[in-house]
Each structure stands twice: as structure tokens, then as C-alpha cells.
Design a protein around this motif. Structure first.
Motif, short mmCIF file in Angstrom:
data_model
loop_
_atom_site.label_atom_id
_atom_site.label_comp_id
_atom_site.label_asym_id
_atom_site.label_seq_id
_atom_site.Cartn_x
_atom_site.Cartn_y
_atom_site.Cartn_z
N ASP A 128 0.75 -1.10 0.02
CA ASP A 128 0.07 0.05 0.19
C ASP A 128 0.94 1.38 0.16
OD1 ASP A 128 -2.48 -0.99 -0.21
OD2 ASP A 128 -3.00 -0.30 1.84
N TYR A 129 2.01 1.27 0.67
CA TYR A 129 2.54 2.52 0.74
C TYR A 129 3.39 2.62 -0.43
CZ TYR A 129 7.09 -0.37 1.32
OH TYR A 129 8.24 -1.08 1.03
N LEU A 183 1.90 2.05 -3.38
CA LEU A 183 0.67 2.66 -3.88
C LEU A 183 0.38 4.13 -3.43
CD1 LEU A 183 -1.45 1.56 -5.99
CD2 LEU A 183 -3.13 1.38 -3.92
N ALA A 184 0.66 4.30 -2.32
CA ALA A 184 0.57 5.66 -1.88
C ALA A 184 1.68 6.61 -2.41
CB ALA A 184 0.43 5.56 -0.21
N ALA A 185 2.75 6.26 -2.63
CA ALA A 185 3.61 6.96 -3.29
C ALA A 185 3.34 7.39 -4.61
CB ALA A 185 4.92 6.22 -3.13
N ARG A 186 2.87 6.35 -5.33
CA ARG A 186 2.32 6.45 -6.68
C ARG A 186 1.18 7.59 -6.66
NH1 ARG A 186 0.11 1.36 -9.49
NH2 ARG A 186 -0.25 2.93 -11.20
N SER A 187 0.46 7.40 -5.79
CA SER A 187 -0.84 8.18 -6.04
C SER A 187 -0.44 9.81 -5.61
CB SER A 187 -1.95 7.90 -5.02
OG SER A 187 -1.49 8.11 -3.76
N LEU A 188 0.78 9.93 -5.03
CA LEU A 188 1.40 11.26 -4.56
C LEU A 188 2.16 11.93 -6.10
CD1 LEU A 188 2.77 10.90 -1.22
CD2 LEU A 188 0.98 12.02 -1.66
N GLY A 189 2.10 10.96 -6.78
CA GLY A 189 2.75 11.28 -7.85
C GLY A 189 4.56 11.09 -7.79
N VAL A 190 4.82 10.56 -6.93
CA VAL A 190 6.44 10.16 -7.07
C VAL A 190 6.80 9.27 -8.25
CG1 VAL A 190 8.23 9.11 -5.35
CG2 VAL A 190 6.24 9.93 -4.42
N THR A 191 7.92 9.70 -8.68
CA THR A 191 8.46 8.81 -9.83
C THR A 191 8.67 7.31 -9.38
OG1 THR A 191 10.43 9.54 -9.58
CG2 THR A 191 9.12 10.91 -11.17
N ARG A 229 12.01 6.54 -8.28
CA ARG A 229 12.37 7.03 -6.90
C ARG A 229 11.51 6.06 -6.08
NH1 ARG A 229 14.06 11.66 -4.03
NH2 ARG A 229 12.78 11.77 -2.17
N GLN A 256 13.90 4.84 -3.26
CA GLN A 256 13.68 5.24 -2.01
C GLN A 256 12.60 4.33 -1.01
OE1 GLN A 256 14.27 8.63 -0.41
NE2 GLN A 256 16.02 8.38 -2.06
N HIS A 257 11.78 3.46 -1.60
CA HIS A 257 11.06 2.67 -0.81
C HIS A 257 11.13 1.54 -0.93
CE1 HIS A 257 8.79 6.48 0.66
NE2 HIS A 257 8.63 6.87 -0.63
N ASN A 279 13.22 -1.35 1.64
CA ASN A 279 12.43 -2.25 2.50
C ASN A 279 12.49 -3.40 2.45
OD1 ASN A 279 10.83 -0.80 4.56
ND2 ASN A 279 10.41 0.50 2.90
N LEU A 326 -4.63 4.73 -10.98
CA LEU A 326 -3.66 3.78 -10.37
C LEU A 326 -3.76 2.30 -10.84
CD1 LEU A 326 -3.65 5.32 -6.96
CD2 LEU A 326 -2.05 5.33 -8.44
N ARG A 354 1.18 13.50 -13.32
CA ARG A 354 1.62 13.59 -11.78
C ARG A 354 1.43 14.97 -11.63
NH1 ARG A 354 5.92 10.27 -13.16
NH2 ARG A 354 7.22 11.93 -14.15
N ARG A 368 -1.91 14.83 -10.17
CA ARG A 368 -2.07 13.90 -8.65
C ARG A 368 -2.01 14.97 -7.64
NH1 ARG A 368 -2.36 9.02 -9.71
NH2 ARG A 368 -1.03 7.83 -11.43
N PHE A 393 -5.98 5.43 2.62
CA PHE A 393 -6.00 4.00 2.39
C PHE A 393 -6.68 3.31 3.80
CE2 PHE A 393 -2.82 5.44 -0.27
CZ PHE A 393 -2.78 4.56 -1.43
N ALA A 447 0.24 -0.43 6.58
CA ALA A 447 0.59 -0.70 5.45
C ALA A 447 0.86 0.43 4.43
CB ALA A 447 -0.28 -1.69 4.72
N SER A 448 0.06 1.45 4.48
CA SER A 448 0.01 2.33 3.67
C SER A 448 1.39 3.46 4.04
CB SER A 448 -1.24 3.32 3.72
OG SER A 448 -1.36 4.02 4.68
N ASP A 461 5.13 3.70 4.64
CA ASP A 461 6.68 3.15 4.64
C ASP A 461 7.11 2.89 5.97
OD1 ASP A 461 9.35 2.58 4.45
OD2 ASP A 461 9.50 3.67 2.50
N THR A 469 8.06 15.99 -3.77
CA THR A 469 7.66 15.42 -5.00
C THR A 469 7.20 16.54 -5.83
OG1 THR A 469 7.16 13.30 -4.00
CG2 THR A 469 6.20 13.77 -6.13
#
Lengths: 303, 363, 353
Positions: free
Chosen positions: A193-194, A196-204, A207, A211-212, A216, B64, B88, B91, B98, B103-104, B106, B121
Motif C-alpha cells: 500500500d505504501y 501505491l500511496a507514493a504512486r498516488s502522490l505522483g512520486v516517480t 524514486r 527510496q521505498h 524495505n 492507479l 503527475r 495528482r 488507505f 501498510a500505507s 513506509d 515530490t
């Protein structure tokens, strides 16, 4: 009603886990685990002996003391030679101590080689997926399909029986293990999920991976690295036992020491015991530490 | 003008088989033709049971998940046509909350780093300390939380962190996927209230996805009910409980227990029979007909009902051929097949209290 | 969360009232059940703290609580399912005249199989994945009821039929993973019923299921109690489930029962601030919209050790000085079946008519 009510209370309730990320938290738990302490003590002893061998060993591993030596008779432990003399009249303790150096050397070099190649492959597969993943994984499957002993014999045959061929053989065995481990771990983290969360924030994507996902994914790799050191020591000893290690009789390698005492097992059983014990203790140290690390790094066990 | 317009949205996942070469052998129609719109500043709730496609819908809106067909228009811009940096950039204006707050997040990131990530970002210049504190304050966490790590917090607090991250860039739309279902009962209300408070303060528009109809109804202005990939009813939240129109909504509402024995004993239950059909092989016609207690011999099995406005129910849209007759109570639900004795409606065949008194005193 | 500074763990010496006490000898009688988890290097955690509970044949008793309330531990401890290492269980659990806590393991297993059955939240973990459903049910029938293979198979099919699984002869050949969640829970119930138990303990039986499936399962349990005089203990976090199903309801917080009453008085006139707090914090489907939710502040982990006062007091909006110091006692109210553990209860509601 205040929304913050209770927050301060909860924030202050666990002073023992105040601050710190995954690794600091894991370290805190390691310190409380008896398994980890015993494992770490054995590993530290092993490394200490290996590093300071010249200072610790009472004699040179190649120095021969012929005063008491006669064919078929092996002087046992004595004041001058706590573990006795080997079949060529060399001090057994000194050879065991110097042997740690070679075990550590083989372990570290082969692990670094194997992990470097394996992790690069795993990172490629895990980061890009798709056809890169398929290609890398087929390659790894092929490597896995060849029995490791056969591989080692092949490499030894190719490069001749030298220390470096043992290292390469063990490294090659480690490549697919690390590649698959990192790839699997990264795929799981990428689906988390995290991420996915980063994707939804627009993180490339790059990255997110660097980074994640990658950091992990390292926990199982660290555990595997510790366990692989143990395996490397056993494999090195095994290969040396089979005569695939360095042919130089001056090198006090535990596996070969074991092999050489084979012929005198009836008259001097202790000579087989010492290198065996050294192997068992060092391997056990890495295993215990690895198991404790696995537990300490398990996110499910975190509170 | 709606902030979000979803038209004919389909998300189909290929089912692949094969050892060497993957062959597509079928499709899971997770979302299969959904139309929705959300006005600025309002909340649309999406409810449905597991496997109805509601989560996929939320992710597809945010691009997504790959969209098979249809459009997602956000503030006049079709998101499904945007790629790369253009997407982006968009976004920034829509964020997600979530279900599983742990889990959401890091596990290696401190709260400060979690909250700074969206800012970094999107090119907001640091230092971020001030904004991080502001965000923590907005969601009711102390400033000291910034240097802590996700696992040091309770479930409710973690969800607050997730919400703080979602509002960091002052978005216009927030999609919350099961924002409270992973939390303890007594904590859920805290998060629901926080979401409502933030909506008021920041003028947010919400798409709230959840299986808990009571929570969704509480937080939403309108509620869309999904079944097997499509919307079967959209209604004003205050009318949903009083006047459910679609048979599935009726069954869903009647299945939700109400913490009041007086109400529970008097309620009429419409129990569904059978299991949810597979989204890879949905029933023809009306998707719900295989389980519908109001199923009719004609139309239901062979004609797909369209979402339509019913005369006399201006706020609602329903996808059922016989909605008028059901609303007028001309059709009665069919219960109990021989194989499904569990489907007897409790409260209709037994007087509510006779059962209790007989059970309470052993003879 | 037991605070180590709270001193030695002691049980209250005050004689406490017993919730749901019935005149006839109850089927299950739990007295002063206390469960303490102690692991090396950590402070001991008292998960269940002096719980008294009566369950009469043919009645349904609900235990309501959040995570950490001890609701599940109570039933696991009573059934001897907690293991022995690091667990200390005290008190007595009397099932029809025999003490389950001091019974030899083998005898206890026989009682558990034949007279008491349990169903859990996750049926998948309770079913054996490599055996067919039919095999798992018939095995119980053969072992505990002494049926022959053929009889057992017919009876198993009947059982599946009775829990609402159609085409039951074919379903007997299914493996657990081939069934949906609701179907698996039905199988679990069928297995639980196989021995015609006198007591069924259901621990969050519907939490993992969808609402419509959950309604089917609850209806099934309801019918079962009405038809067979089986006693049912329902453990749940959902007040709504309890409201429709249970004769008596016990609300647990941090290991103790804080309020218990027959369901109607409990919901009509809840007196413990935790009970009212729970009721006010869940949105009601039938409530007019716009009624704000009143959350309970803090989280379930913000508790005080009972020895130092009321465990709920750190989160309680009605906290007064008397809440701290000594633990409050569970006492009957005007209605003797309504018990309350609170020094500053919510005032009774005005009754209309």
C-alpha cells in the motif's frame, strides 16, 4: 470534544521504543534475544581470531616441531601445544587459529561476489519487471538447475584447484539465491500500500523503487547474508575436504585439515575433532545470529 | 459543474495462463461500465461487498489501475488521456486515504519524512518543518509526532498520519478507500469526524469507498451502491434507508444490524441466497438476478437494466427493470428455497417476542 | 497494559455480583477467571481479570468488547485452549458439574469435541486444507458419535443441508479452498453441530464476512439456538449483532466486565460511560442524518491498571476523583440483572410511556 485527547497519553506510553526506525528497533530486540547474543558472541570470537591470528597463535602454522614426532604417534595436548601436534608436527592450535582467517576470507569474498552479482540481477528484475524480469529469472533458473557441487568441481577443473576457484564456486552458488530473494521481496514491496500511496502522490517510479521498495526489501537479504556466510564456511570446508581447495599444504584450511586427519582417525581422533569443532562453532554462530535477525526484522512481530 | 465525472468506466483484468507464453483466457470485469459524478465540496459514498469493484473503481479514478474503457474527467480534464509528468502534476490535486494505515506508510520513514514526501515530490521548497507541524495540528496529532515512526502509533493515530499526508498538497479531491474499517469501533468515529471537519475547513470533495453502509451514509451526501462491477443505485444519503429502490440495496440495508433490540426485533429481513457470482463470468442480463428475491421470469435474465431516474424519486437513480413495482410494494420478495432454509425472514413469520421468552427460560 | 509499578497483581477481594445469574443451575459457570500472560523480560499482562459468567442452556450470551478487552481470551482460557507456557489461569470454569480448568487434557478434549464446540473468525485456519470437507465432518461423527462410515456420510450431508449448503453430497467432496468465505463458515458451523454440542462458542463468527452473508450466518445461529436448546456464547465487537441475537450482554473493557444486562435494558438504558460511548460512536443506519458522532477519546491501549482505579477512566468523559485509587466493583442496579462497574454512571434515560 478535543480531537487530540488521548494522543499525548499514547505517545508517551512506550518509552522503550521511543524513536528509531526499523533497524534501531530490530537492534533493540536483538539485544534482548539470547539466541542473538550467543550467535553474535561466536561470530565476534571467530572474526577476532581471524583478524588477530598472528598475535593469538603461539606458533607459526607452518613451523614444525619434530622433537616428539615419530611415524604413527601424535603427541597429544601438552603445555607447549595445548591442542597437540598434527601429523607433520605442526602446532594444531596455531593452525586452527590461522584457519579462521581462510574461512573468513573465503566466506567474505565469495559472499561479496555472489551477493553483488545476485543483488544486481535481483534489483534489475524487481525494479523493471516485464521482460527484464523474465530474462533474468530464466538465467537464474538455469544457474539453480546445475548442482552446486558439480559447478564447483567444474570451476575448479577450469581454474585449477586454487583458493580463488573455491571462492568463485561458492559465489556462483550464491548468485541465484540472492537474485531470487531480492526480486521476490521487491515484488512484494512494490505491491504494498505504501508504494501505491507514493504512486498516488505522483512520486516517480525510479524514486519509489530506490527510496521505498529497495530499502524495505533488504531485511531478508541481510538475514540471508548472515546465513550464507555459514553456508560458505561449510562449502569451503567441503570443497577442501574433497581436494578442490588450494593444494598448498602450508595453508591451514579447516576442511583440508579434516581431510588430512582422515588417515589417522584411529590413532589421533582429536586431530579430527579440533577443525570439526571450529567449523561447527563458527557456522552455528552465523546461523544463530541469522535466525535472531530474521525474528528481529520480521515486521509482523513489531509492535 | 461536477469536479469529478466518471463515464462508462471499465477496468478489466486479463486472466492469464501458460508456462512459457502467457495466453489471455478470460477477463475479470472488476469495474464494468460505471457512471458517477461528484460535485465540488460534496461527498459521494460508494458501498458494496467485497468483490464488487469499489476499490478498483477508486484506484482507476486516480489512474492507479489501467482503464479498459471510459473516461475520468477531473475539473474538465480527461485524466485517462494524461501520461507522465502531466498526470503527475494532476495528482497534486487529488489524493488517497488507505484502509490499512500501517501498510500505507513506509515503515522506514519518520512521520516528518512521510509528510514531506508529497511536498518534495511536487517541488515545494523546503524546509518543511513548519508545514509538517501545521499538518499534524490539522489532524490532531502533537508536533512531537514528527520524529516518530509509524509503528509507534496506534491505529487511529496512523490513520491521522495517512490523512495528513493526503491533505499536504491542499488537494481538491480525496478518495478514501475504507478509511475506518481497520480501526477499533471506538476509534472509527474519531476518524470520521476528522474527515468531516477537514472537509469543512479545507473545502474538500470526497469519494468515500466502504463496505459499512452506516458509516458511508453518515459521511456522504449521496451514496452509490455497487454490485459485481456496476452501480445498481445512487441515492441521496438521507433517503437511502427510508426508501431503498434496488432489490440489492433493500437486502443490504436489511442485513445490517442496528444496535437497538426494539428495532432489530421488528425489522423485516430480506436475506439473499447463494453466493456472489464470479466477476470473470457474471450472469447475463441483470447481474443481480441470480440472487434477487424479486426476480421476475421476464427481462431480468436477458436484459441489462440501465441506471435511470424513477418517477417520484427525483434524487435517486436505480438499475432495475421492476423498480416501480417494488417501490409500490406490488412485488414481494421470494424467500427460502428448499436448500436454503437459512433464508427465512425472521420477524415476519414469528412474533418478535415469543422466540425470546421461549428461549430465555429453560423448562 | 499492566503497569509494573502497580505492585503485585492481586484479585479483588470484594465479592462481586455474577452477571446473568440464573436460578436454575447454569450449563456453564465461570467464576473469578483470571488470565495472566507473563513472558520473560516483559511486564506481566493480565488479559482477563476476575470474570464471572453464567450461561444457561438454550440461551444466547453476548460478550462485547474491542481489541484487548479480553473477550476472546476469556473463552479460550475457559476451554483450555491457551496452552501452558507463559500463561497463568486462575478461577473456575464449571461445565455441567465438572471443572474444565482442572480436568486432564484427554478428558477435556473429549468434552470439547462432544459437548462444547467453537467457531472462529477465520474458518480457513480452522479447517484442514488437505482434507475434503466431507472427510473432516465424517471424522468427527465417527470419532465422537460412533457412526459407521456410511451413516457418517449421510449425516454429514444432512448437516451441510441444515446449514444452508445446497447440493451437499457434491460439496462433501470439496476442499476448503474451493469454498467461499461464507460457505466455509457454514462448514465450520456444520462441524460444530456434528456432535450436537450443548454449548457453542462463536468468536467473531461473521467479522470476516460480507454483510449479506453475515446476516445469513447469524440467522442460522439464531435458528440453531431456538431449535436445539444449544447454549450460544457470541463474542463480537459489533453491538448491532448483539442487539438482535443475545439474551444477555456483557460489555468487557480491559479484561473485566464493566456492564452486563439483558439486551433490552442494556440498549434501552446503558449506564456505563464505555457502553454509551460505544453506542454514540457508531453511526446508526436508522438515525436521522446530521447527528454527529461522539467518539470515545484516546485508544483502547490507553488504559489504567484496574488496581489503580477504573481502567476506562483515562478515556472517560465522566471521570471524577473517585474513579482513581480503588477499582470499582460490579454491582447490581435497581434491576437486579443489570450490573454495572462504575462510580459515576450515566444517568438513566427518561422512559417515554
Amino acid at each position: 470534544m478535543s480531537l487530540t485527547a488521548g494522543v499525548e497519553l499514547a505517545a508517551g506510553e512506550r518509552p522503550e521504543s521511543a524513536g528509531g526506525g526499523l533497524y534501531r528497533d530490530a537492534f533493540r530486540r536483538l539485544r534482548r534475544s539470547p539466541t542473538a547474543i550467543v550467535g553474535a558472541a561466536l561470530v565476534l570470537l571467530f572474526v577476532f581470531v581471524a583478524v588477530f591470528a598472528p598475535l593469538l597463535a603461539p606458533y607459526s602454522p607452518t613451523a614444525v616441531d619434530l622433537t616428539d614426532i615419530r611415524p604413527g604417534v601424535f603427541p597429544g595436548p601438552s603445555a607447549e601445544h595445548p591442542l597437540g601436534l598434527d601429523q607433520l608436527g605442526r602446532d594444531e592450535l596455531s593452525r586452527i587459529i590461522y584457519g579462521a582467517r581462510y574461512s573468513l576470507l573465503i566466506g567474505v569474498v565469495s559472499l561479496s561476489l555472489g551477493a553483488a552479482v545476485g543483488l544486481t540481477l535481483g534489483l534489475l528484475a524487481g525494479a523493471f519487471g516485464g521482460w527484464v524480469d523474465s530474462l533474468v529469472m530464466r538465467l537464474v533458473d538455469i544457474m539453480l538447475a546445475v548442482p552446486s557441487l558439480l559447478l564447483a568441481i567444474g570451476i575448479a577443473a577450469l581454474l585449477g584447484p586454487r583458493l580463488i576457484s573455491v571462492m568463485i564456486a561458492i559465489a556462483v552458488v550464491n548468485v541465484p539465491i540472492f537474485a531470487r530473494l531480492l526480486r521476490g521481496s521487491m515484488l512484494a514491496q512494490r505491491r504494498s500500500d505504501y508504494a501505491l500511496a507514493a504512486r498516488s502522490l505522483g512520486v516517480t517510479r525510479s524514486r519509489i523503487v530506490l527510496q521505498h521498495v529497495f530499502p524495505n526489501s533488504l531485511a531478508p537479504v541481510i538475514v540471508q547474508g548472515t546465513l550464507a556466510l555459514a553456508t560458505a564456511i561449510i562449502e569451503a570446508a567441503g570443497l577442501a575436504f574433497l581436494g578442490l581447495g588450494s593444494p598448498d599444504p602450508a595453508i591451514p584450511e579447516w576442511g583440508r585439515m579434516l581431510a588430512e586427519t582422515n588417515a589417522f582417525l584411529a590413532s589421533a581422533p582429536l586431530l579430527a575433532l579440533w577443525p570439526g569443532l571450529a567449523i561447527v562453532l563458527s557456522v552455528m554462530g552465523f546461523y544463530l545470529l541469522g535466525e535472531a535477525l530474521r525474528e528481529a526484522l520480521d515486521p509482523k512481530l513489531r509492535r | 459543474m461536477s469536479l469529478l465525472e466518471v463515464r462508462g468506466l471499465k477496468v478489466h483484468f486479463p486472466i492469464k495462463k501458460g508456462i512459457v507464453l502467457d495466453r489471455t483466457v478470460g477477463q475479470v470485469r472488476a469495474v464494468d461500465g460505471v457512471d458517477l459524478s461528484v460535485e465540488k465540496g460534496r461527498t459521494l459514498g460508494v458501498v458494496g461487498e467485497s468483490g464488487c469493484g469499489k476499490s478498483t473503481l477508486g484506484r482507476a479514478v486516480l489512474q492507479l489501475e489501467p482503464i479498459t474503457a471510459g473516461t475520468v474527467v477531473f475539473d474538465g480534464e480527461d485524466l485517462s488521456r494524461l501520461r507522465g509528468s502531466a498526470l503527475r502534476a494532476m495528482r497534486r490535486r487529488m489524493q488517497m486515504v488507505f484502509q490499512d494505515p500501517l501498510a500505507s506508510l513506509d515503515p522506514r520513514q519518520s512521520v516528518a519524512s512521510v509528510l514531506a514526501e508529497p511536498l518534495r515530490t511536487h517541488g515545494v521548497k523546503g524546509p518543511y518543518e513548519k508545514r509538517v507541524r501545521e499538518l499534524l495540528d490539522l489532524v490532531g496529532l502533537p508536533g512531537s509526532a514528527a520524529n516518530r515512526f509509524p509503528h509507534e502509533f496506534s491505529g487511529g493515530q496512523r490513520q491521522r498520519i495517512g490523512i495528513a499526508r493526503a491533505i499536504a498538497l491542499n488537494p481538491e479531491l480525496i478518495i478514501a478507500d475504507e478509511p475506518v474499517s481497520a480501526l477499533d469501533v471506538s476509534i472509527q468515529a474519531q476518524v470520521v469526524n476528522l474527515l468531516e471537519e477537514l472537509q469543512e475547513r479545507l473545502g474538500l470533495t470526497y469519494l468515500v469507498i466502504a463496505h459499512d453502509l452506516a458509516v458511508v451514509r453518515h459521511i456522504s451526501d449521496d451514496v452509490a451502491v455497487m454490485y459485481l462491477g456496476s452501480v445498481v443505485e445512487i441515492a441521496r444519503a438521507d433517503e437511502l434507508y427510508a426508501r431503498p429502490l434496488h432489490p440489492y440495496t433493500i437486502a443490504l440495508l436489511s442485513a445490517i444490524p442496528i444496535p437497538d433490540p426494539e428495532v432489530e426485533d421488528r425489522r423485516e429481513r430480506v436475506l439473499l441466497t447463494g453466493e456472489l457470482p464470479s466477476a470473470a463470468n457474471p450472469p447475463p442480463g441483470c447481474r443481480f438476478h441470480s440472487r434477487c428475491p424479486f426476480r421476475q421470469p421476464t427481462r431480468c435474465a436477458d436484459e441489462v437494466p440501465a441506471l435511470r431516474v424513477l418517477e417520484g424519486f427525483p434524487g435517486s437513480q436505480v438499475a432495475c427493470h421492476f423498480a416501480e413495482q417494488i417501490a409500490a410494494r406490488e412485488l414481494k420478495p421470494v424467500h427460502a428455497e428448499a436448500a436454503e432454509p437459512a433464508a427465512t425472514a425472521h420477524g415476519t413469520d414469528t412474533p418478535p417476542d415469543s422466540r425470546r421468552s421461549s428461549a430465555g427460560s429453560p423448562s | 497494559m499492566t503497569d509494573p509499578s502497580a505492585g503485585p497483581l492481586t484479585t479483588t477481594s470484594v465479592r462481586e455480583a455474577v452477571p446473568g445469574q440464573v436460578r436454575a443451575e447454569p450449563l456453564l459457570k465461570i467464576r473469578d477467571l483470571t488470565v495472566t500472560f507473563a513472558s520473560r523480560g516483559r511486564a506481566a499482562v493480565r488479559a482477563v481479570d476476575g470474570v464471572n459468567l453464567d450461561v444457561a442452556a438454550g440461551s444466547t450470551v453476548g460478550i462485547v468488547g474491542e481489541s484487548g478487552s479480553g473477550k476472546s481470551v476469556t473463552s479460550l482460557a475457559a476451554m483450555g485452549l491457551l496452552g501452558r507456557r507463559g500463561v497463568e489461569i486462575r478461577g473456575s470454569v464449571d461445565f455441567d458439574g465438572s471443572d474444565l480448568l482442572h480436568m486432564p487434557e484427554q478428558e477435556l478434549r473429549a468434552v470439547r469435541g462432544r459437548e462444547i464446540a467453537m467457531i472462529f473468525q477465520d474458518p480457513m485456519s480452522s479447517l484442514n486444507p488437505v482434507l475434503t470437507v466431507g472427510r473432516q465432518i465424517t471424522e468427527i461423527l465417527v470419532r465422537h458419535r460412533g457412526l459407521s462410515g456410511r451413516q457418517a456420510r449421510d449425516r454429514a450431508a444432512e448437516l451441510l443441508q441444515s446449514v444452508g449448503i445446497g447440493d451437499s453430497l457434491r460439496r462433501l467432496k470439496s476442499f476448503p479452498h474451493q469454498l467461499s468465505g461464507g460457505m466455509r463458515q457454514r462448514v465450520m458451523i456444520a462441524m460444530a453441530l456434528a456432535c450436537e454440542p450443548r454449548l457453542l462458542i462463536a468468536d467473531e463468527p461473521t467479522t470476516a464476512l460480507d454483510v449479506t452473508i453475515s446476516a445469513q450466518i447469524l440467522e442460522l445461529l439464531r435458528r440453531l439456538v431456538a431449535d436445539t436448546q444449544t447454549a450460544l456464547v457470541l463474542i463480537t465487537h459489533d453491538l448491532g449483532v448483539v442487539a438482535g441475537l443475545c439474551d444477555t450482554v456483557h460489555v468487557m473493557y480491559s479484561g473485566r466486565i464493566v456492564e452486563s444486562a439483558p439486551r433490552r435494558p442494556l440498549f434501552a438504558d446503558p449506564r456505563h460511560p464505555y457502553t454509551t460511548g460505544l453506542l454514540a460512536s457508531v453511526p446508526r443506519l436508522d438515525a436521522p442524518r446530521g447527528v454527529p458522532l461522539l467518539p470515545i477519546p484516546g485508544s483502547p491501549s490507553d488504559t489504567l491498571p484496574w488496581a489503580r482505579g477504573c481502567a476506562f477512566s483515562p478515556r472517560c468523559t465522566r471521570q471524577v476523583d473517585a474513579c482513581l485509587g480503588a477499582p470499582p466493583v460490579l454491582e447490581p442496579l435497581a434491576l437486579p440483572s443489570h450490573l454495572l462497574r462504575c462510580v459515576n454512571p450515566v444517568p438513566p434515560r427518561k422512559h417515554l410511556g
